[in-house]
Design an enzyme around this catalytic site. Structure first.
Site, mmCIF file in Angstrom:
data_model
loop_
_atom_site.group_PDB
_atom_site.id
_atom_site.type_symbol
_atom_site.label_atom_id
_atom_site.label_comp_id
_atom_site.label_asym_id
_atom_site.label_seq_id
_atom_site.Cartn_x
_atom_site.Cartn_y
_atom_site.Cartn_z
ATOM 1 N N SER A 38 6.269 -31.785 -45.662
ATOM 2 C CA SER A 38 6.043 -30.755 -44.652
ATOM 3 C C SER A 38 4.792 -31.059 -43.834
ATOM 4 C CB SER A 38 5.977 -29.386 -45.333
ATOM 5 O OG SER A 38 6.009 -28.351 -44.393
ATOM 6 N N ASP A 69 16.874 -26.667 -43.168
ATOM 7 C CA ASP A 69 15.465 -26.631 -42.793
ATOM 8 C C ASP A 69 15.343 -26.606 -41.267
ATOM 9 O OD1 ASP A 69 12.745 -27.012 -42.442
ATOM 10 O OD2 ASP A 69 12.642 -28.871 -43.580
ATOM 11 N N HIS A 114 13.876 -26.112 -47.009
ATOM 12 C CA HIS A 114 12.522 -26.640 -46.917
ATOM 13 C C HIS A 114 11.746 -26.349 -48.203
ATOM 14 C CE1 HIS A 114 9.085 -27.952 -44.424
ATOM 15 N NE2 HIS A 114 8.374 -27.124 -45.177
#
Length: 304
Positions: free
Chosen positions: A149, A248, A278
């Site tokens: 991320s 995501d 995610h």
């Protein structure tokens, strides 16, 4: 997707959560849940001094139960540049070390909004610089840079910066559902922002709030060190594995970064984990998306 899990994701997507106002209590909840986890594991804590900003950067070192490979992993955690630390990612890094058979070095970089861009990036650059400039007896040590991320974003930025300065790069990089673009509004060029941006935990509202905490100036957000897809030159990067998640909002921009790296002449593999959302790197190691991700990472890392 499991109906109960989808319901939980819907709850986590509540628009009532404002990260710019609520990040403090979210941090406290994360820390509370990670406390027991930290007590269950053995690791080594070190600190690297940064003369640039006159502070120490904590680095936690995880040793696998059965070390199978000499190269080590430098890990940069996610959390929107505002959440997470080496405690909340201890379980994930222990699992990574054991599943990949390699030592993992986890960086505890400074967080926004107290320390906005480029503070966190500077910390990561400093740690990578120290680790990739080894003593004489470790001059042949090989490294893998990895992040998820916002951590994947920082990893990409670290490599772009080091290449621009003609510094040594790690042999490989792994980016898990990385943020690579600056616009996450309805005007985003990536369909997954709208398609997956409301019901799967990480929402476009949260992404924008994280971005505003990390880099309040929209023009600054367009820097390639925040939005790697904006870089004019992506050549000269190490072999790369990018793993995205089907549901995501960042899926399409992560995959677009892989295509851009490949177009620039790099060796790149892009893999999408189906039926996943995610943040799965923090899940228990037996959960299907993570089992698949470990397999992809092992296959990638173990190829010569």
């Amino acid at each position: 997707m499991n109906p109960l899990f989808k319901l939980l994701m819907k709850f986590a997507s509540s628009p009532k959560i404002d990260m710019q106002e609520d990040y403090v209590w979210v941090r406290k909840i994360q820390q509370l849940f990670s406390k027991t986890s930290v007590e269950d594991y053995d690791f080594l804590d070190e600190k690297i001094y940064s003369a640039e900003d006159d502070h120490e950067i904590p680095v936690r070192i995880f040793y696998p139960e059965h070390r199978k490979h000499e190269e080590s992993i430098i890990y940069i955690h996610g959390g929107g540049w505002a959440l997470g630390n080496i405690d909340t990612y201890t379980s994930a890094c222990v699992n990574l070390a054991n599943e990949l058979g390699r030592i993992v070095y986890s960086i505890d970089y400074r967080l926004a909004p107290e320390h906005p861009y480029p503070a966190g990036l500077r910390d990561c650059l400093r740690v990578v610089d120290v680790l990739l400039t080894p003593d004489t007896d470790q001059k042949d040590k090989k490294w893998i840079l990895m992040g998820d991320s916002a951590g994947g974003n920082l990893a990409a930025a670290v490599l772009l910066k080091r290449r621009a300065e003609n510094k040594r790069l790690p042999e490989k990089q792994i980016l898990l559902y990385p943020l690579t673009h600056w616009d996450h509004t309805e005007h985003s060029p990536f369909p997954s922002i709208i398609k997956n941006g409301y019901d799967y935990g990480l929402t476009i509202k949260k992404i924008q709030e994280y971005m505003e905490m990390y880099a309040p100036d929209e023009k600054v957000r367009q820097s390639p060190y925040i939005a790697p897809l904006m870089a004019d030159d992506l050549s000269g990067q190490p072999a790369t594995l990018i793993i995205t998640a089907e549901y995501d909002p960042l899926r399409d921009e992560g995959e677009a970064y892989g295509r851009a790296l490949k177009k620039a002449g790099n060796e790149v593999e892009v893999q999408r984990i189906l039926n996943s959302v995610h943040g799965f790197i923090t899940y228990p190691p037996y959960v299907t998306p993570l089992v698949e991700a470990y397999k992809l990472m092992n296959n990638f890392l173990n190829r010569s």
